[in-house]
Design a protein around this motif. Structure first.
Motif, mmCIF file in Angstrom:
data_model
loop_
_atom_site.group_PDB
_atom_site.id
_atom_site.type_symbol
_atom_site.label_atom_id
_atom_site.label_comp_id
_atom_site.label_asym_id
_atom_site.label_seq_id
_atom_site.Cartn_x
_atom_site.Cartn_y
_atom_site.Cartn_z
ATOM 1 N N UNK A 215 42.705 85.675 35.318
ATOM 2 C CA UNK A 215 43.083 85.841 33.907
ATOM 3 C C UNK A 215 44.418 86.567 33.761
ATOM 4 N N UNK A 216 44.702 87.520 34.668
ATOM 5 C CA UNK A 216 46.011 88.176 34.630
ATOM 6 C C UNK A 216 47.117 87.179 34.911
ATOM 7 N N UNK A 217 46.889 86.344 35.914
ATOM 8 C CA UNK A 217 47.882 85.339 36.282
ATOM 9 C C UNK A 217 48.142 84.378 35.118
ATOM 10 N N UNK A 218 47.117 84.182 34.285
ATOM 11 C CA UNK A 218 47.246 83.283 33.141
ATOM 12 C C UNK A 218 47.996 83.907 31.969
ATOM 13 N N UNK A 219 48.402 85.174 32.097
ATOM 14 C CA UNK A 219 49.220 85.798 31.058
ATOM 15 C C UNK A 219 48.451 86.598 30.032
ATOM 16 N N UNK A 220 47.228 86.982 30.362
ATOM 17 C CA UNK A 220 46.408 87.721 29.407
ATOM 18 C C UNK A 220 46.517 89.230 29.632
ATOM 19 N N UNK A 221 45.850 89.980 28.745
ATOM 20 C CA UNK A 221 45.685 91.427 28.914
ATOM 21 C C UNK A 221 44.216 91.711 29.184
ATOM 22 N N UNK A 222 43.944 92.623 30.106
ATOM 23 C CA UNK A 222 42.566 93.001 30.410
ATOM 24 C C UNK A 222 42.282 94.382 29.826
ATOM 25 N N UNK A 223 41.246 94.468 28.986
ATOM 26 C CA UNK A 223 40.771 95.764 28.509
ATOM 27 C C UNK A 223 39.866 96.332 29.600
#
Length: 569
Positions: free
Chosen positions: A263-271
């Protein structure tokens, strides 16, 4: 020969970049562009946003300090024993940058369980959290590490133990002490990145040897599955700027690869949420406008049944994936009422396959009831029946999978390797049916239980129970549980001394002592929540193998009290 595979082709996968190079540097036709205002991480408690630039700084500052102070280098193993933390990924990538290997450990482990992982992986350093420090020190000292080989992610009043913050500042202020590793084509297929522990098919946990290429490939497979290279694809399920709930533990292969890397690689932010607390979890979804939930069935049970959910608006959630254990059709239907705008489905994978084998199809808003999703690009699967022949579509048998990225062994354990990794194929131990390239998990052929998504090996608990003086023989089976999926239950042949006390009306006291023997030594999800039942003899075949299926069926005849879901507040 009946082989199953997806229709979407697998694009070329780089085999000459490490995980941190892929995550922090590499660009490619599949990779979405992250806007500059989209942080990598959001610290749940404080709301602090951690940008790409800060992650980059912390990764390489820590790498330099590890090189200077401990000479961490190629093939050195570092154990990461901590709850989810904004520095979890930088710690991983710092070690990888130096050519080292990370072994992620469950932060709820007992001292003995952690010592076992340190010993098996031959760890040189231990990175932990103040909340885990007592256990970490106990295990480290028993293994042979001193406090000088322990690093804390957050400050602690304990003298003599350095912190990651101190090391990052130190490393960033010194000239680079290491040479950047340049991999040759094909080299990352042989370069270890993780020793991730799994119970496998039997016995104590074993370290799955996962390479850099395995992780990079699985990220690329999921990217292809979701058509990230096609700007015109109408069913985009994950896009830059989406906000991911990072509550599943990062040490678990699901949290490690799917959440922390894909998901990080996909450009998202992780809470980043260190510990699951249900009411806090609900508040986090609302406060950070979370768009993507990656969960396990017990959390979904709470979402559908807990009164604290009533009246909350989760219309901003657009995706919910369940994994680590099967999700019932009834729960899926109930969940659509809580998350009316979300695409909902299941995924399936193993530590032994470096995570994902199947996922919800991107064009579907709701997964097929009972389905664990469709095979993702690059996976080749076959289903083998009990008589050794290959099953046709719709026939039942053991799922066996392969792909060029899959792990090939249990680290330092050739006997266990030979049981699971066979001629380039991975035996999953799961009995399935494949229909239209969708996997329907029917049953587990192997003995491993899944308790709240965590693997529990009956043999481990049986070996421990046999140390109790009241136990002559024992068999542990999983029994269904609405919240945990299943929980361990022990059939015990009591000793003559225990039998006397049982006949004197002390049976419940004996059971409690046996249960306590487990709870005193094992992590909570391994406790005998299914209880203890006395039996005259453990059924076995002529060669002495436990007939576990017989006792599983017997366990179904016992009436167990319904559990009241009461999460800690």
């Amino acid at each position: 020969m009946t082989l199953f595979g997806p229709k979407v082709p697998l694009p070329p996968i780089p085999d000459d970049v490490s995980i941190p190079q892929f995550m922090l540097r590499a660009a490619g036709r599949l990779r979405p562009l992250r806007p500059s205002n989209v942080p990598f991480f959001i610290e749940d408690k404080t709301g602090r946003a951690v940008s790409f630039e800060e992650v980059h700084y912390r990764t390489y500052g820590l790498a330099n300090a590890l090189s200077i102070k401990w000479n961490i280098g190629v093939k050195d193993v570092v154990c990461l024993f901590t709850p989810n933390h904004v520095d979890y990924a930088p710690a991983i990538w710092a070690v990888h940058t130096l050519g080292g290997i990370i072994t992620p450990a469950n932060p709820n482990y007992t001292s003995d369980e952690l010592k076992y992982q340190l010993t098996t992986s031959k760890a040189k350093l231990l990175i932990t959290h103040p909340n885990c420090l007592d256990t970490a020190r106990s295990a480290a000292h028993a293994y042979g590490l001193t406090d000088a080989s322990i690093i804390l992610l957050d400050p602690s009043p304990t003298p003599g133990i350095t912190t990651a913050e101190e090391l990052i500042s130190f490393g960033a202020s010194r000239p680079e002490n290491y040479k950047a590793i340049v991999y040759k084509p094909g080299e990352t297929k042989k370069t270890l990145a993780f020793l991730s522990f799994s119970s496998g098919t039997t016995g104590k946990p074993k370290a799955v040897a996962i390479t850099h290429f395995s992780v990079v490939a699985n990220i690329s497979q999921m990217s292809a599955h979701y058509h990230m290279d096609d700007p015109s694809y109408p069913h985009k399920r994950i896009i830059p700027g989406d906000v991911i709930m990072g509550v599943l533990p990062f040490f678990h292969i699901y949290g490690l690869v799917v959440i922390l890397h894909f998901t990080l690689w996909a450009g998202t932010s992780i809470v980043v949420v260190p510990k699951f607390n249900f009411t806090d979890f609900l508040n986090t979804i609302s406060r950070h406008r979370v768009t993507h939930l990656y969960l396990v069935p017990p959390q979904i049970v709470l979402l559908t049944k807990h009164p604290a959910v009533k009246g909350r608006d989760f219309s901003h959630v657009k995706f919910c994936m369940s994994g680590a254990a099967p999700l019932s059709g009834d729960l899926m239907k109930q969940l659509t009422k809580i998350l009316p705008n979300a695409s909902i489905g299941q995924g399936y994978g193993l530590t032994e396959t470096c995570t994902t084998i199947s996922q919800l199809q991107p064009e579907r808003m709701l997964g097929t009831i009972g389905s664990a999703g469709a095979l993702i690009p690059g996976v080749v699967a076959k289903v083998v029946k009990a008589d050794g022949t290959l099953a046709k579509e719709g026939e039942q048998g053991e799922l066996i999978v392969t792909g060029p990225w899959m792990p090939r062994e249990y680290y330092g354990n050739p006997t266990a390797t030979a049981e699971t990794f066979v001629d380039g194929w991975v035996r999953t131990g799961d009995e399935v049916i494949i229909r239209d390239n969708e996997i329907f998990v029917v049953d587990r052929l192997k003995e491993i239980m899944k308790v709240r998504g965590f693997q529990v090996a009956p043999a481990e608990l049986e070996g421990h129970l046999l140390l109790h003086p009241d136990v002559v023989d024992v068999c542990v089976v999983g029994v269904p549980d609405d919240y945990s999926g299943e929980v361990p239950m022990a059939f015990v042949v009591p000793s003559s001394n225990a039998l006397k006390r049982i006949n004197q009306g002390q049976g419940q006291a004996v059971k409690k002592m046996i249960e306590k023997h487990v709870s005193d030594a094992k992590i909570q999800y391994k406790w005998l929540a299914g209880g203890v039942e006395f039996i005259d003899a453990i059924p076995k075949n002529p060669s002495g193998k436990i007939l576990r299926r017989v006792l599983r069926e017997k366990a179904k005849t016992f009436v167990r009290p319904q559990r009241v879901i009461q999460p800690k507040l």
